[in-house]
Design a protein around this motif. Structure first.
Motif, mmCIF file in Angstrom:
data_model
loop_
_atom_site.group_PDB
_atom_site.id
_atom_site.type_symbol
_atom_site.label_atom_id
_atom_site.label_comp_id
_atom_site.label_asym_id
_atom_site.label_seq_id
_atom_site.Cartn_x
_atom_site.Cartn_y
_atom_site.Cartn_z
ATOM 1 N N TYR A 172 32.937 45.294 34.735
ATOM 2 C CA TYR A 172 33.203 43.880 34.977
ATOM 3 C C TYR A 172 32.948 43.447 36.424
ATOM 4 N N VAL A 173 32.430 44.330 37.238
ATOM 5 C CA VAL A 173 32.370 44.102 38.680
ATOM 6 C C VAL A 173 31.629 42.828 39.059
ATOM 7 N N LYS A 174 30.384 42.697 38.642
ATOM 8 C CA LYS A 174 29.568 41.585 39.124
ATOM 9 C C LYS A 174 30.088 40.235 38.639
ATOM 10 N N SER A 175 30.531 40.161 37.401
ATOM 11 C CA SER A 175 31.027 38.882 36.877
ATOM 12 C C SER A 175 32.347 38.487 37.537
ATOM 13 N N VAL A 176 33.243 39.435 37.708
ATOM 14 C CA VAL A 176 34.542 39.117 38.307
ATOM 15 C C VAL A 176 34.394 38.792 39.790
ATOM 16 N N LEU A 177 33.552 39.518 40.503
ATOM 17 C CA LEU A 177 33.320 39.185 41.911
ATOM 18 C C LEU A 177 32.728 37.784 42.046
ATOM 19 N N ALA A 178 31.860 37.406 41.120
ATOM 20 C CA ALA A 178 31.311 36.051 41.154
ATOM 21 C C ALA A 178 32.407 35.012 40.929
ATOM 22 N N ALA A 179 33.314 35.296 40.014
ATOM 23 C CA ALA A 179 34.424 34.375 39.750
ATOM 24 C C ALA A 179 35.361 34.297 40.952
ATOM 25 N N LEU A 180 35.609 35.426 41.590
ATOM 26 C CA LEU A 180 36.460 35.426 42.780
ATOM 27 C C LEU A 180 35.833 34.611 43.900
ATOM 28 N N ALA A 181 34.525 34.714 44.060
ATOM 29 C CA ALA A 181 33.843 33.966 45.111
ATOM 30 C C ALA A 181 33.919 32.463 44.860
ATOM 31 N N ALA A 182 33.880 32.077 43.586
ATOM 32 C CA ALA A 182 33.874 30.653 43.240
ATOM 33 C C ALA A 182 35.274 30.057 43.114
ATOM 34 N N HIS A 183 36.253 30.904 42.793
ATOM 35 C CA HIS A 183 37.604 30.400 42.503
ATOM 36 C C HIS A 183 38.662 31.263 43.184
#
Length: 348
Positions: free
Chosen positions: A230-241
């Motif tokens: 889940y690394v890339k998707s969750v890091l993207a979500a953390l960066a946005a939210h």
């Protein structure tokens, strides 16, 4: 009187083939090279692995995790499925450090066997390299141990070690989780690497065949599906939210009921709704053929949810949209409530 050997003894006579070990290193060097990323100062083959802490972090905190693949390996031996257990190995560690907001930086593996099969080991390491690519971390070191007499022929053991980094001010620890927050679930790819002692017992009890059909796929393909990373998707979500995501829980050993409480403060509980997500066919099959009670299913398996994300209610839709755009299947599982007298996670 000491009896002298008729010929000079070699390490190979004792069961250790140095040439095979060298051949394996030659096979895996190109695989590891594909995982290199900024910060990696060395590749495999040295005595120690060197990695530079990312310079953009003002107060970097290193986050480390280690894990194995568990008794899923027994099925890998029996079914000769060695190509994806390496992905499992990486996933179990990088998903663990991800929940604190850490970006995985590098990975080390440990492969131990009684007699080294270069083909088998190379297949396993290819999976490890694939897992590193999926999580964006570099495979910069490891150890292959050939230990005659320690493992039966055809068997091996795996361990992995991941190191990541997170800005100190951005560590996710769940302390801000409050009543009314929303619990999101990211779909798993299967049983991942947990509960396989029970899975194997159910397979035996049901006289299951690896090639038999399960929901349009071979049973062995469903059971051995590699752990989702889940690394890339969750890091993207953390960066946005960044402000909206309050807690993350990797659903590993202990299932939904024992992993979600690890991020909750005393007095809070997660109320999950059983009709909020579809239980995948594998878990329905396991429950039916093993006669497993609902509570035991939720306590042993991920039941189709590999990662839980706790967000404030105002951010739930936006976070869900970002995660879906990154390729995740997202379900709104439930909400955070006052604990009362019951457990910290329950399904209604």
């Amino acid at each position: 009187m000491t009896k002298k050997p008729s010929a000079s003894m070699t390490y190979r006579d004792a069961g250790v083939d140095i040439d095979a070990g060298d051949a394996l290193v030659d096979r895996i060097k190109p695989l590891a090279a594909r995982t290199m990323r900024a910060g990696a100062l060395t590749g495999i083959g040295g005595f120690g692995a060197l990695f530079e802490v990312p310079p953009h972090l003002k107060q970097p905190v290193l986050v480390s995790g280690t894990d194995g693949v568990g008794t899923k390996l027994r099925l890998a031996f029996e079914w000769q499925r060695h190509d994806t257990v390496g992905i499992d190995l990486v996933a179990m560690s990088v998903n663990d450090i991800l929940v604190q907001g850490a970006e995985p930086l590098y990975f080390l593996d440990y492969f131990a066997c009684g007699k080294l099969s270069v083909d088998t080991a190379a297949s396993v390491v290819a999976g490890i390299a694939k897992g590193c690519e999926l999580s964006g971390c570099a495979l910069i070191g490891g150890e292959t141990a050939e230990m005659p007499g320690m493992y039966p022929d055809g068997e091996y053991d795996l361990a992995g070690f991941a190191v990541g980094a997170v800005e100190k001010s951005k560590i996710i620890d769940g302390k801000s989780i409050a009543q009314g927050d929303v619990v999101l679930g990211l779909a798993s790819s299967g049983a991942h690497s947990n509960g396989y002692s029970l899975i194997r017992k159910i397979l035996s009890h049901a006289n299951a065949r690896p090639s038999q059909d399960l929901d349009g796929r071979k049973l062995e393909d469903v059971v051995m599906a590699p752990t989702r990373i889940y690394v890339k998707s969750v890091l993207a979500a953390l960066a946005a939210h960044e402000a909206g995501i309050k807690g993350l829980a990797h659903i590993t050993g202990g299932g939904l009921l024992e992993n979600v409480p690890r991020i909750l403060q005393p007095g809070l509980a997660a109320r999950l709704h059983r009709d909020a997500w579809e239980m995948p066919a594998l878990f329905k099959w396991l429950q039916e053929n093993g006669g497993v009670a609902d509570q035991e299913m939720y306590r042993v398996f991920n039941c189709g949810v590999g990662m839980v994300v706790v967000v404030d209610a105002a951010s739930a839709d936006a976070v869900t949209a970002t995660l879906r755009a990154e390729g995740e299947t997202v379900s709104r599982l439930g909400e955070i409530v006052a604990q009362g007298e019951g457990p910290q996670t329950f399904v209604v």
